[in-house]
Design an enzyme around this catalytic site. Sequence first.
Site, PDB file in Angstrom:
ATOM      1  N   TYR A 145      45.265 -19.195  21.495  1.00  0.00           N
ATOM      2  CA  TYR A 145      44.685 -18.034  22.197  1.00  0.00           C
ATOM      3  C   TYR A 145      45.404 -17.440  22.662  1.00  0.00           C
ATOM      4  CZ  TYR A 145      41.571 -18.236  26.722  1.00  0.00           C
ATOM      5  OH  TYR A 145      40.413 -17.928  27.758  1.00  0.00           O
ATOM      6  N   ARG A 198      33.051  -7.339  23.076  1.00  0.00           N
ATOM      7  CA  ARG A 198      34.134  -7.136  23.279  1.00  0.00           C
ATOM      8  C   ARG A 198      35.131  -8.499  23.557  1.00  0.00           C
ATOM      9  NH1 ARG A 198      36.568 -10.063  27.229  1.00  0.00           N
ATOM     10  NH2 ARG A 198      35.127 -10.426  28.676  1.00  0.00           N
ATOM     11  N   LYS A 216      39.180 -20.899  21.367  1.00  0.00           N
ATOM     12  CA  LYS A 216      38.285 -22.298  23.369  1.00  0.00           C
ATOM     13  C   LYS A 216      37.908 -22.707  22.618  1.00  0.00           C
ATOM     14  CE  LYS A 216      37.888 -17.857  25.867  1.00  0.00           C
ATOM     15  NZ  LYS A 216      37.944 -17.755  26.877  1.00  0.00           N
ATOM     16  N   GLU A 287      30.371 -16.040  25.249  1.00  0.00           N
ATOM     17  CA  GLU A 287      32.325 -15.619  25.146  1.00  0.00           C
ATOM     18  C   GLU A 287      32.117 -14.110  24.606  1.00  0.00           C
ATOM     19  OE1 GLU A 287      34.745 -17.728  26.592  1.00  0.00           O
ATOM     20  OE2 GLU A 287      35.386 -16.118  26.301  1.00  0.00           O
ATOM     21  N   ASP A 288      32.489 -13.692  25.689  1.00  0.00           N
ATOM     22  CA  ASP A 288      33.083 -11.879  25.359  1.00  0.00           C
ATOM     23  C   ASP A 288      31.836 -11.476  24.503  1.00  0.00           C
ATOM     24  OD1 ASP A 288      35.251 -12.628  26.382  1.00  0.00           O
ATOM     25  OD2 ASP A 288      36.537 -12.683  24.174  1.00  0.00           O
ATOM     26  N   ASP A 310      31.152 -17.711  29.416  1.00  0.00           N
ATOM     27  CA  ASP A 310      32.744 -17.980  30.385  1.00  0.00           C
ATOM     28  C   ASP A 310      32.892 -16.901  30.999  1.00  0.00           C
ATOM     29  OD1 ASP A 310      35.318 -19.482  30.790  1.00  0.00           O
ATOM     30  OD2 ASP A 310      35.588 -18.533  28.584  1.00  0.00           O
ATOM     31  N   ASP A 311      32.976 -15.627  31.100  1.00  0.00           N
ATOM     32  CA  ASP A 311      33.796 -15.220  31.322  1.00  0.00           C
ATOM     33  C   ASP A 311      33.128 -14.103  32.713  1.00  0.00           C
ATOM     34  OD1 ASP A 311      35.072 -13.689  29.114  1.00  0.00           O
ATOM     35  OD2 ASP A 311      32.988 -13.544  28.142  1.00  0.00           O
ATOM     36  N   ASN A 466      43.329  -9.663  29.551  1.00  0.00           N
ATOM     37  CA  ASN A 466      43.898  -9.750  28.049  1.00  0.00           C
ATOM     38  C   ASN A 466      43.443  -9.467  26.988  1.00  0.00           C
ATOM     39  OD1 ASN A 466      45.026 -12.394  29.560  1.00  0.00           O
ATOM     40  ND2 ASN A 466      42.390 -12.888  29.401  1.00  0.00           N
TER      41      ASN A 466
END
Length: 549
Positions: A145, A198, A216, A287-288, A310-311, A466
């Site tokens: 991760y 992203r 993840k 995600e992302d 999630d973000d 991150n």
Amino acid sequence: MSNFCRQIKLSSSLIRRLKHRSSNSMLSGRRSFTTTEGHRPSLVHKRSLDILHDPWFNKGTAFSMTERDRLDLRGLLPPTVMSHEMQIERFMVDLKRLEVNARDGPSDPYALAKWRILNRLHDRNETMYYKVLINNIEEYAPIVYTPTVGLVCQNYSGLFRRPRGMYFSAADRGEMMSMVYNWPAEQVDMIVVTDGSRILGLGDLGVQGIGIAIGKLDLYVAAAGINPQRVLPVMIDVGTNNEKLLKDPLYLGLQEHRLDGDEYLAVIDEFMEAVFTRWPHVIVQFEDFQSKWAFKLLQRYRSTYRMFNDDVQGTAGVAIAGLLGAVRAQGKPMIDFPKQKIVVAGAGSAGIGVVNALRKTMARMLGNNESAFDSAGSQFWVVDAEGLITEARDNIDPDARPFARKVKEIDRQGLREGASLVEVVKQVKPDVLLGLSAVGGLFSKEVLEALKDSTSTRPAIFAMSNPTKNAECTPEEAFSIVGDNVIFASGSPFKDVDLGNGHIGHCNQGNNMYLFPGIGLGTLLSGSRIISDGMLQAAAEWFVLNISF
Ligand SMILES: NC(=O)C1=CN([C@@H]2O[C@H](COP(=O)(O)OP(=O)(O)OC[C@H]3O[C@@H](n4cnc5c(N)ncnc54)[C@H](O)[C@@H]3O)[C@@H](O)[C@H]2O)C=CC1
Ligand SMILES: CC(=O)C(=O)O
Ligand SMILES: [Mg+2]
């Protein structure tokens, strides 16, 4: 919307495939494809992943589209068909580059080498892989991760060996309902899907973003005990706007600009229909996705499907838990939380997701009525790439609008539209400085010095971007400039800091990894049909009440 709501029909290719499958089994399941030399047909009794996992038959990305259709491989490989020459070139580039992470990657120079070894184990023996991960989670979470997964995604076209998960591309429109049946598992509990737009703070990585979905899901298995046979990483390849990838001959994804507007929505709608048709109880974690789509897709699907972003939502839960914990660490009662002054750098999916949820938590503590909600809203100062967001801004992003400061009010505070982060910190003297900007080093010496004047006895710095190099500041900078009493958390892990006086400066990790495995497991066990804000709020509050820091 009509596409989204339309009745699900079996596509003609699915019907073809089902007929083909039954007649094929009568012929003992034999199919043929051309060998790697391309001359002689090769007879194969296998199909789907069994072919890709058989080194004798596997041609990887060199399977043509016709072969992919015939052998039930469609969706199991990145969309680009490569020649054998290109496959070898890609392999050689990677082989000669050896370890690339020493210069710009995680501080562990062997991180990428460790990832490769673990990845090979994952391909060979899942039971052993997850045992190694579970028994050493603190050591290897940073490998599977963040931060290493960021480097893996950046180099995925080179690192790619055996496919893992499913790929849907813009070229698969009309076929997805059929393609989902190529996945061998009868039951899937968790899907993590990305469009690669992203990835962490690394921008648009296109098809290479599949690495984040895999990472993840590793944590879902290791931390929440989800059955590894029932997880599915998914990449939706709608192109990329990353000019470097668009020109890279070895790139594995579609080399065209990203789809947008209704065309983009149609692809995501079709994917959602397809996976929920085959696995009606699955949970889909988005995600992302770039902020532009993250909020829209969440609104579009959240009351119809078992899904969350999630973000937007996972990060918010962790930030609530962390900031409630900070109040406790300041020696104050929890009820003081709504008095905290919070400056947030970053107004994307993560930043706005966090301020929305923090505001709701504060409002609930203040009485849960309209005036409580208004009053909670005045605790936030949101700064983006153009500076402090106020009502005076033209073309304000609708998701950020509720947090735009009133001009008269900030005038009294000595601020203005577009004020810089350092000016805002100087004038506001916040209790909390939160970074979700993806800009490494944004909390400069000047900004941290300004925070020294904070009215809080223990100001909190959450540098949550991150991977490591995108963190807004390091813990060393935070403790040395602001002082030993700072409460520090970062998105990617840092080592604790020796403060040199017999004291240790603790670095906590503020990452949605502490929440999303629990969201998935809780949803599965409860059988909840959707994932509500209330569920996430309760998870965050339980966290702080039951975990001691
Ligand atoms: N720790 C965690 O659990 C999580 C961390 N993140 C991190 O948050 C970061 C942002 O993610 P998103 O919101 O989705 O990205 P985004 O790209 O949508 O948003 C970035 C925001 O930062 C702003 N920004 C850019 N330069 C700035 C500057 N100089 N000063 C102030 N603001 C600036 C942009 O205007 C934009 O509002 C990423 O690095 C990501 O890795 C995201 C989710 C979870
Ligand atoms: C942690 C995470 O989800 C991110 O950085 O995007
Ligand atoms: Mg994320």
